[in-house]
Design a protein around this motif. Structure first.
Motif, mmCIF file in Angstrom:
data_model
loop_
_atom_site.group_PDB
_atom_site.id
_atom_site.type_symbol
_atom_site.label_atom_id
_atom_site.label_comp_id
_atom_site.label_asym_id
_atom_site.label_seq_id
_atom_site.Cartn_x
_atom_site.Cartn_y
_atom_site.Cartn_z
ATOM 1 N N VAL A 79 73.482 3.165 59.247
ATOM 2 C CA VAL A 79 74.665 3.004 57.932
ATOM 3 C C VAL A 79 75.388 4.525 58.085
ATOM 4 C CG1 VAL A 79 74.818 2.508 55.861
ATOM 5 C CG2 VAL A 79 73.469 1.330 57.147
ATOM 6 N N ASP A 80 76.473 4.637 58.044
ATOM 7 C CA ASP A 80 76.809 6.105 57.812
ATOM 8 C C ASP A 80 77.887 6.435 56.806
ATOM 9 O OD1 ASP A 80 78.895 4.905 59.074
ATOM 10 O OD2 ASP A 80 78.810 6.235 60.936
ATOM 11 N N ASP A 81 78.167 5.420 56.062
ATOM 12 C CA ASP A 81 79.095 5.520 54.805
ATOM 13 C C ASP A 81 78.589 5.960 53.481
ATOM 14 O OD1 ASP A 81 78.314 3.042 55.005
ATOM 15 O OD2 ASP A 81 80.082 2.186 54.343
ATOM 16 N N TYR A 82 77.511 7.123 53.811
ATOM 17 C CA TYR A 82 76.631 7.584 52.686
ATOM 18 C C TYR A 82 77.341 8.642 52.009
ATOM 19 C CZ TYR A 82 74.682 10.565 56.282
ATOM 20 O OH TYR A 82 74.627 11.503 57.210
ATOM 21 N N GLN A 83 76.656 9.182 50.805
ATOM 22 C CA GLN A 83 77.030 10.489 50.234
ATOM 23 C C GLN A 83 75.627 11.351 50.208
ATOM 24 O OE1 GLN A 83 78.506 9.269 46.640
ATOM 25 N NE2 GLN A 83 80.663 9.539 47.378
ATOM 26 N N GLY A 84 75.726 12.599 50.532
ATOM 27 C CA GLY A 84 74.702 13.360 50.603
ATOM 28 C C GLY A 84 74.324 13.952 52.076
ATOM 29 N N GLU A 85 73.311 14.784 52.106
ATOM 30 C CA GLU A 85 73.000 15.430 53.129
ATOM 31 C C GLU A 85 71.741 14.790 53.839
ATOM 32 O OE1 GLU A 85 73.472 19.880 54.662
ATOM 33 O OE2 GLU A 85 71.691 19.421 53.385
ATOM 34 N N ALA A 99 64.685 -2.045 46.670
ATOM 35 C CA ALA A 99 64.657 -0.776 45.881
ATOM 36 C C ALA A 99 65.438 0.037 46.765
ATOM 37 C CB ALA A 99 63.325 -0.296 45.991
ATOM 38 N N GLY A 100 65.763 -0.235 48.066
ATOM 39 C CA GLY A 100 66.577 0.883 48.894
ATOM 40 C C GLY A 100 65.801 1.402 50.050
ATOM 41 N N LYS A 101 64.654 0.857 50.304
ATOM 42 C CA LYS A 101 63.830 1.490 51.377
ATOM 43 C C LYS A 101 64.347 1.385 52.570
ATOM 44 C CE LYS A 101 60.195 -1.107 50.712
ATOM 45 N NZ LYS A 101 60.268 -2.091 49.541
ATOM 46 N N SER A 102 64.772 0.264 52.845
ATOM 47 C CA SER A 102 65.289 -0.181 54.317
ATOM 48 C C SER A 102 66.574 0.592 54.486
ATOM 49 C CB SER A 102 65.695 -1.658 54.717
ATOM 50 O OG SER A 102 64.401 -2.315 54.619
ATOM 51 N N THR A 103 67.295 0.598 53.528
ATOM 52 C CA THR A 103 68.799 1.475 53.619
ATOM 53 C C THR A 103 68.446 2.896 53.835
ATOM 54 O OG1 THR A 103 69.745 -0.413 51.725
ATOM 55 C CG2 THR A 103 70.745 2.004 52.342
ATOM 56 N N THR A 104 67.377 3.555 53.175
ATOM 57 C CA THR A 104 67.171 4.949 53.409
ATOM 58 C C THR A 104 66.995 5.188 54.947
ATOM 59 O OG1 THR A 104 65.958 4.778 51.341
ATOM 60 C CG2 THR A 104 65.956 6.848 52.424
ATOM 61 N N VAL A 105 66.083 4.230 55.510
ATOM 62 C CA VAL A 105 65.562 4.351 56.809
ATOM 63 C C VAL A 105 66.662 3.935 57.735
ATOM 64 C CG1 VAL A 105 64.308 3.055 58.777
ATOM 65 C CG2 VAL A 105 63.443 3.797 56.412
ATOM 66 N N LYS A 106 67.919 3.042 57.740
ATOM 67 C CA LYS A 106 68.794 2.811 58.167
ATOM 68 C C LYS A 106 69.706 4.040 58.272
ATOM 69 C CE LYS A 106 69.416 -2.163 57.994
ATOM 70 N NZ LYS A 106 70.129 -3.200 57.286
ATOM 71 N N GLU A 154 78.931 -3.964 59.853
ATOM 72 C CA GLU A 154 77.881 -3.785 58.941
ATOM 73 C C GLU A 154 78.090 -4.562 57.654
ATOM 74 O OE1 GLU A 154 73.986 -2.329 57.605
ATOM 75 O OE2 GLU A 154 75.018 -2.248 59.573
ATOM 76 N N LYS A 155 79.661 -4.625 57.277
ATOM 77 C CA LYS A 155 79.855 -5.188 56.097
ATOM 78 C C LYS A 155 79.490 -6.585 56.160
ATOM 79 C CE LYS A 155 84.060 -2.866 54.784
ATOM 80 N NZ LYS A 155 85.388 -3.414 54.571
ATOM 81 N N LEU A 156 79.673 -7.325 57.483
ATOM 82 C CA LEU A 156 79.320 -8.779 57.644
ATOM 83 C C LEU A 156 77.802 -9.353 56.985
ATOM 84 C CD1 LEU A 156 80.433 -9.409 61.430
ATOM 85 C CD2 LEU A 156 81.337 -10.433 59.287
ATOM 86 N N LEU A 157 77.107 -8.135 57.095
ATOM 87 C CA LEU A 157 75.738 -8.358 56.475
ATOM 88 C C LEU A 157 75.411 -8.338 55.032
ATOM 89 C CD1 LEU A 157 73.491 -6.301 59.072
ATOM 90 C CD2 LEU A 157 73.902 -8.801 59.034
ATOM 91 N N ASN A 181 70.292 -2.990 65.158
ATOM 92 C CA ASN A 181 68.934 -2.378 64.920
ATOM 93 C C ASN A 181 68.070 -1.819 66.272
ATOM 94 O OD1 ASN A 181 69.023 -2.410 62.345
ATOM 95 N ND2 ASN A 181 67.797 -4.220 62.127
ATOM 96 N N ILE A 182 68.522 -2.636 67.414
ATOM 97 C CA ILE A 182 67.723 -2.341 68.686
ATOM 98 C C ILE A 182 68.574 -1.176 69.411
ATOM 99 C CG2 ILE A 182 66.872 -3.298 70.667
ATOM 100 C CD1 ILE A 182 66.972 -6.221 69.557
ATOM 101 N N LEU A 183 69.817 -1.388 69.462
ATOM 102 C CA LEU A 183 70.735 -0.300 70.264
ATOM 103 C C LEU A 183 71.062 0.834 69.445
ATOM 104 C CD1 LEU A 183 73.000 -3.012 72.229
ATOM 105 C CD2 LEU A 183 70.672 -1.934 72.953
ATOM 106 N N GLN A 184 71.528 0.683 68.257
ATOM 107 C CA GLN A 184 71.832 1.713 67.567
ATOM 108 C C GLN A 184 70.860 2.778 67.101
ATOM 109 O OE1 GLN A 184 74.650 1.998 64.443
ATOM 110 N NE2 GLN A 184 76.191 0.530 65.323
ATOM 111 N N THR A 185 69.624 2.218 67.019
ATOM 112 C CA THR A 185 68.185 3.455 66.810
ATOM 113 C C THR A 185 68.297 4.154 68.169
ATOM 114 O OG1 THR A 185 67.151 1.465 67.418
ATOM 115 C CG2 THR A 185 67.469 1.952 65.014
ATOM 116 N N LYS A 186 68.805 3.673 69.311
ATOM 117 C CA LYS A 186 68.401 4.688 70.333
ATOM 118 C C LYS A 186 69.775 5.792 70.760
ATOM 119 C CE LYS A 186 65.340 1.651 71.155
ATOM 120 N NZ LYS A 186 65.505 0.700 70.098
ATOM 121 N N PRO A 187 69.030 6.864 71.305
ATOM 122 C CA PRO A 187 70.140 7.980 71.423
ATOM 123 C C PRO A 187 71.415 7.459 72.539
ATOM 124 C CG PRO A 187 68.102 8.361 72.788
ATOM 125 C CD PRO A 187 67.948 6.809 72.016
#
Lengths: 266, 555
Positions: free
Chosen positions: A58-64, A45-52, B293-296, B116-122
């Protein structure tokens, strides 16, 4: 609505696509201090994507997306200092011992080495893991590892928690402890954002439930509010109804008959 | 956790990293963790036995590079024709570094698991990317170090201090060049593709690169007319594209005082290209990490494909249903596993390329006609030389954790797993290569070599069997992590490969007698027959002999 400075997280018209597939179709969400949000939805549904996205993975999203008043697209990672994260599947550096992993995590969040060590030991003791603190994570059971991940996310005393399936692998007693910890953390003004597939738990723990289907928020409110929207009395009933899933019985029947049919052929 | 000498050394460059915008303290912590983990990779077999085998397995396998490095020594001793000698030396160094980079460290570079381990850290992306590339560089420095330590001292003794200084600086530049250029190449590929397609493309590029490096090295040698060492170097414009020449030139400039413009140009390229590359890399690092990320993600759905060749192979070569199952399984794994292809296909490419190269580049006065009367077709043994390492690779898989299935499922005879996999290897990988080379050789050497080719082929079968017996017995195929592919049995592998020499020797002796080759073929057949029964006793059909042989089993 609460005061502006209580706003921890704000998402406006968040969209995301992988290749040709739309994963998120415009999500709006405002989260204030002290909320425990159960983020639920079917697989994909996109849950993990939102959290990511919120964690900057992930940073090629649109919106704020604004976290602690900082637009995260700026590329400055400092907002992550006040976030704790428990990843799905307890991903960790398995070859490290529990202590090494915890101290490493603490240090990455800017903690002092000794402080991280002391605190990690105290927290491990609370989970009865002090004995195994110098064993490698690869030798841990799933539940033990999950506890280490939970400690790792709390070590630096964050204000916002993202927990992805935090209770997987835990026994019933540990679940109750975690549940209580969540409630008390929220009472201290921490904000908790977690996803789970165990509906009974979400129903009990959360003071706000967000249901995501096909990249859209279809329900957002307290359990009581959700109950009013639907005829069902339990969260899993509401979940079934809102995700449009009603044929579980016939699906199961077909499945079992295929399993047995195979036996007759052999 | 302990302190690492390499990190202490690294701290000299602290200022440089800080200027580049890297959080040095965080990078150091990540590196410390990574190096600690590298030390702890222990093959699963050792864990089961309760034995502790600590220490960095990769570093322990470095001695082999020391051994290889001895081939550099003659080039350093023969004179002062630096552009010739040192270009060759740096050609070989670049070759070794590039191969090691592509086959061993690409995985580290393209690793997305710890995102997931490293990039979530500051920590900034730049720091994470820097940690990654420094991690690789530390190992590349070790490879380069062990490969050039002996030559370095030989050079110091023979050519003096200034020589060694240039040598050292150039070595640093080559490591930079190899690591950064490879990363930049991946970066370009990552921009244009995604998902499984991307992984395939990367895989093929890696395979092509590995073969290309070997071919390039041959081209380098040919750019000198190396009939004698006193060759005078003649410049042509395309030499600017051959990196080893860049690194040979500074020695001419500084030691022989030859300031001709092309040598100056080479020298400039030697220094500027790595520095420019690292600058580009620093600029593009964030987009590299993002594109990883595209690899995934993979959005495509695929249709089922069935290979008729594999079906026929399974029917033709296997006698039981179980063995056929494993044949098909192994055939699919060989086709789908990228890591396997990466380790195996370059070797196959070389197995095709080298025999032909040696024959065609042989300076014979009578041309092909003279060659066709010689015994140079024996170069086809180059195909056999690769067998042991390829057989060894059958043990490994990316999805090695799935091998619990072999233990949980009710498999009648474990040896079917091995024989099926071996047969698949032989039918799918060795045979096509052998046939391709044979085809060309029969065309050159006429049909008279057919009996010899038969002997080579049987020798290959026997060597496969021996290699399997020595390195693979006990583990199910595809049941170990590639992490350990480079650690164990390096010396064993070397000996097994040298076994090819024994086959060549016997073949040579046999060929000097009339009908000798037929006796040799008969002997090989007998040895194969007996050997196969010994290694896979349960596969035998006849009951009586089977029980006798079963008693003879060693394990």
């Amino acid at each position: 609505m609460e005061a502006e400075n209580d706003k921890v997280l704000s998402i406006k018209n968040l969209k995301m696509r992988y290749g040709r597939k739309d994963v998120l179709n415009g999500i709006d969400l405002e989260v204030t201090k002290g909320q425990i949000i159960g983020y639920i939805g079917p697989n994909g549904a996109g849950k993990s994507t939102t959290v990511k996205i919120m964690l900057g993975l992930v940073d090629d999203y649109q919106g704020e997306v604004v976290v602690f008043g900082q637009d995260i697209s700026s590329g400055d990672p400092s907002y992550k200092k006040k976030i704790g994260y428990v990843p799905e599947n307890a991903e960790a550096y398995d070859n490290l011992t529990a202590m090494e992993y915890l101290v490493f995590t603490g240090e990455l969040y800017g903690m002092d080495r000794d402080a991280a060590q002391t605190k990690a030991e105290l927290l491990l003791q609370q989970f009865d893991l002090l004995e195994v603190r110098h064993s490698r994570l690869s030798s841990f059971s799933k539940g033990m590892k999950q506890k280490v991940m939970i400690i790792a996310s709390l070590l630096h005393d964050p204000d916002l928690l993202f927990w992805d399936e935090p209770l997987s692998g835990l026994d019933a007693n540990s679940m109750m402890v975690i549940q209580e910890i969540l409630a008390q953390l929220a009472a201290q003004g921490k904000t908790i954002f977690y996803s789970s597939h165990i509906m009974d738990l979400v129903e009990k723990i959360s003071n706000r439930i967000v249901l995501l289907v096909k990249g859209e928020v279809v329900a957002d409110g307290t359990f009581e509010e959700l109950k009013e929207m639907s005829k069902e009395g339990s969260l899993s009933g509401i979940f079934n109804q809102l995700t449009g899933f009603t044929e579980h019985r016939s699906k199961a029947r077909d499945f079992v008959s295929i399993v047995q049919g195979d036996k007759a052929d052999a | 956790m302990r302190e690492f000498q390499s990190l202490k050394f690294l701290s000299i460059f602290k200022g440089l990293f800080t200027i580049l915008g890297v959080d040095y303290a965080a990078m150091e912590k990540i590196l410390q963790i990574k190096l600690t983990m590298d030390e702890r990779r222990v093959p699963t077999i050792f864990q089961d036995a309760g034995k502790k085998k600590e220490g960095n397995q990769f570093l322990k396998s470095l001695w082999i590079y020391g051994l290889y490095s001895l081939i550099l020594v003659p080039f350093l001793l023969i004179g002062e024709n630096y552009i010739f000698q040192l270009s060759l030396v740096f050609g070989i160094v670049l070759f070794i570094l590039m191969t090691s980079m592509i086959s061993d460290f690409s995985a580290v570079l393209l690793d997305v698991r710890d995102k997931n381990i490293l990039q979530t850290k500051p920590i900034s992306r730049k720091t994470i990317a820097a940690a990654k590339i420094v991690h690789i560089m530390i190992y590349m420095a070790f490879v380069a170090g062990s490969f050039t330590a002996i030559p370095f001292f030989v050079g110091l003794y023979k050519h003096g201090f200034l020589f060694s200084l240039i040598f050292l600086i150039e070595l640093l530049l080559t490591v930079l060049l190899v690591v950064v250029l490879t990363s930049l190449l991946y970066l370009v590929i990552l921009r244009f593709f995604d998902g499984e397609k991307l992984k395939d493309i990367i895989n093929y590029v890696q395979i092509l690169l590995s073969v290309g490096v070997v071919v390039g090295y041959q081209v380098l040698i040919r750019s000198f007319e190396f009939a004698n060492v006193e060759t005078v170097y003649v410049f042509s414009w395309w030499h600017l594209l051959i990196p080893p020449l860049w690194y040979g030139a500074p020695f001419e400039v500084f030691l022989n005082g030859d300031f001709s413009s092309h040598f100056m140009a080479f020298t400039a390229l030697a220094a500027l290209v790595p520095i420019l590359a690292i600058y580009c890399y620093a600029k593009l690092m964030p987009s590299f990490e993002r594109n990883l990320e595209k690899l995934l993600s993979d959005t495509k759905t695929r249709r089922q494909k069935r290979s008729w060749l594999d079906e026929i192979g399974a029917l033709l070569f296997c006698r039981s249903k179980e063995e056929r199952t494993f044949f098909r399984f192994a055939a699919t794994m060989m086709k789908k596993e990228r890591e396997f292809k990466l380790k195996v296909f370059p070797a196959l490419g070389i197995a095709i390329f080298f025999p032909l190269l040696f024959v065609f580049s042989y300076p014979a006065e009578g041309g092909l006609e003279e060659i066709s009367k010689s015994s140079m077709f024996l170069f086809i043994y180059f195909c056999n030389f690769m067998i042991p390492s390829l057989v060894y690779m059958l043990k490994f898989s990316e999805g090695y954790k799935g091998s619990w299935l072999f233990k949980a499922a009710s498999i009648e005879r474990a040896s079917h797993a091995h024989s099926g996999a071996l047969k698949a290897f032989f039918a799918k990988l060795y045979f096509p290569v052998f046939i391709a080379v044979s085809f060309v050789f029969v065309w050159i050497f006429t049909a008279r070599i057919v009996p010899d080719l038969a002997a080579v082929f049987l020798g290959a079968l026997l060597q496969t069997l021996i290699a399997h017996k020595v390195v693979n017995e006990g583990d199910f195929p595809f049941s170990a992590s590639f992490e350990f592919a480079q650690d164990t049995g390096t010396a064993k592998m070397l000996l097994l490969s040298l076994l090819t020499g024994v086959f060549i020797g016997v073949h040579f002796i046999a060929a000097s007698y009339t009908y000798g080759i037929y006796i040799y073929i008969a002997l090989l057949l007998a040895a194969l027959w007996i050997g196969w029964q010994k290694v896979f006793p349960e596969n035998k059909k006849l009951g009586k002999e089977n029980s006798n042989l079963a008693l003879n089993r060693t394990d």
